[in-house]
Design a protein around this motif. Sequence first.
Motif, short mmCIF file in Angstrom:
data_model
loop_
_atom_site.label_atom_id
_atom_site.label_comp_id
_atom_site.label_asym_id
_atom_site.label_seq_id
_atom_site.Cartn_x
_atom_site.Cartn_y
_atom_site.Cartn_z
N ALA A 184 -20.92 52.85 0.82
CA ALA A 184 -19.62 52.75 0.17
C ALA A 184 -18.61 53.59 0.93
N ASN A 185 -17.36 53.15 0.87
CA ASN A 185 -16.30 53.97 1.45
C ASN A 185 -15.39 54.47 0.32
N GLY A 186 -14.60 55.46 0.64
CA GLY A 186 -13.68 56.01 -0.35
C GLY A 186 -12.51 56.66 0.35
N PHE A 187 -11.49 57.02 -0.43
CA PHE A 187 -10.37 57.73 0.17
C PHE A 187 -9.70 58.58 -0.89
N LYS A 188 -9.08 59.64 -0.42
CA LYS A 188 -8.25 60.52 -1.24
C LYS A 188 -6.86 60.49 -0.62
N SER A 189 -5.88 60.09 -1.39
CA SER A 189 -4.54 59.89 -0.81
C SER A 189 -3.94 61.21 -0.36
N GLY A 190 -3.04 61.10 0.62
CA GLY A 190 -2.32 62.27 1.10
C GLY A 190 -1.28 62.73 0.09
N GLY A 191 -0.48 63.70 0.49
CA GLY A 191 0.53 64.23 -0.42
C GLY A 191 1.40 65.25 0.26
N PHE A 192 2.15 65.99 -0.55
CA PHE A 192 3.08 66.99 -0.05
C PHE A 192 2.64 68.37 -0.52
N ASN A 193 2.75 69.33 0.36
CA ASN A 193 2.48 70.71 -0.02
C ASN A 193 3.64 71.24 -0.87
N GLN A 194 3.31 72.16 -1.75
CA GLN A 194 4.32 72.69 -2.66
C GLN A 194 5.33 73.57 -1.94
N ASP A 229 -4.03 60.79 4.32
CA ASP A 229 -5.16 60.31 3.52
C ASP A 229 -6.47 60.84 4.11
N GLU A 230 -7.38 61.15 3.22
CA GLU A 230 -8.75 61.48 3.63
C GLU A 230 -9.62 60.24 3.40
N ASP A 246 -19.56 60.55 6.15
CA ASP A 246 -18.76 60.74 7.36
C ASP A 246 -17.29 60.76 6.96
N TYR A 247 -16.58 61.87 7.24
CA TYR A 247 -15.19 62.04 6.84
C TYR A 247 -14.25 61.82 8.02
N ASP A 248 -13.08 61.29 7.71
CA ASP A 248 -12.00 61.16 8.68
C ASP A 248 -10.74 61.76 8.05
N ASP A 249 -10.07 62.67 8.76
CA ASP A 249 -8.88 63.37 8.25
C ASP A 249 -9.21 64.12 6.95
N PHE A 250 -10.28 64.90 6.98
CA PHE A 250 -10.71 65.67 5.82
C PHE A 250 -9.59 66.61 5.36
N GLN A 251 -9.35 66.64 4.06
CA GLN A 251 -8.31 67.51 3.49
C GLN A 251 -8.93 68.86 3.12
N ALA A 252 -8.41 69.92 3.71
CA ALA A 252 -8.94 71.26 3.48
C ALA A 252 -7.82 72.18 3.00
N GLN A 253 -8.16 73.06 2.07
CA GLN A 253 -7.21 74.06 1.60
C GLN A 253 -7.28 75.26 2.55
N SER A 302 -0.10 83.90 4.87
CA SER A 302 1.17 83.98 4.13
C SER A 302 1.28 82.90 3.07
N SER A 303 0.49 81.82 3.16
CA SER A 303 0.61 80.74 2.19
C SER A 303 -0.68 79.95 2.16
N ILE A 304 -0.84 79.19 1.07
CA ILE A 304 -1.98 78.28 0.92
C ILE A 304 -1.45 76.86 0.96
N SER A 305 -2.06 76.02 1.77
CA SER A 305 -1.60 74.65 1.90
C SER A 305 -2.80 73.73 2.15
N ILE A 306 -2.56 72.42 1.99
CA ILE A 306 -3.56 71.41 2.30
C ILE A 306 -3.26 70.85 3.67
N ARG A 307 -4.29 70.80 4.52
CA ARG A 307 -4.11 70.27 5.87
C ARG A 307 -5.29 69.37 6.23
N ASN A 308 -5.05 68.47 7.19
CA ASN A 308 -6.11 67.58 7.68
C ASN A 308 -6.80 68.23 8.87
#
Length: 244
Positions: free
Chosen positions: A174-184, A197-198, A226-233, A238-244
């Motif tokens: 199976a495949n799956g995805f987690k949509s991208g977004g904007f950092n606060q 997107d992850e 197997d992940y592509d563009d994994f989203q990591a905190q 100085s700040s916390i953000s989500i990045r690929n």
Amino acid sequence: SSELTLVSPTIDLPWDTSVEFQSGLFFFYMNMDTTDRNGWEQGLVNAAQYACSPQNPAPPGSCPFPSAIFPDPIKNINFNTHETETFAAYTQAQFQLLDQLQFVAGLRFTWEKKIRSGSTNCQYGDGSSDCPDIGLFGPGIPYRTQDFSTNRVQYRFAFQYEPTENTMLYASVANGFKSGGFNQLRESATNPPAFLDENSVTTELGARTDWFDRQLVFNMTGYFTDYDDFQAQVFDGSSISIRN
């Protein structure tokens, strides 16, 4: 959110096989207002100035704070509105191929749009001068709107085999995805405004068994993703953000 699901009765097919369907539609909407504050207060300015002053008994040259960064307190207040719209349609079919063997096939189409609107109010010192251009902490950002949309087709295929009434073996992909977004927080050279997107593909093997009139249940699962563009905190100091 709202969801509509339709489930079919068992449909007989040729060669003593049968199929059952499940299909549906899904809708989700979110509108969220956020406010956050970052910067440094007068207490940190005082500590930095003391650390770099001649009164500090530490050895010369040990000042850890660039004096250009800490002459005055600075405060950023970020006001943002995050909107998310999601539409999805899905279907899954379960084929009874033999008395002990089933094949499952599923598809899902997802469309999603995200909008981030907001501004950053930067206050520096007593407010009589503009905030310096120092990346994450300045200057202020006028009201702006950013948006992006994405769509994905997801799938799942699986075989389920039941050699006995107490044992079920299966294999699936199976495949799956987690949509991208904007950092606060506001964007800077080290804090990108958005993340992608992850995507993932998972292969799984497993067994479900029970023993002694269900007094003992023993299950096993092995999987590889197997992940592509994994989203990591990420915390960069100085700040916390989500990045690929």
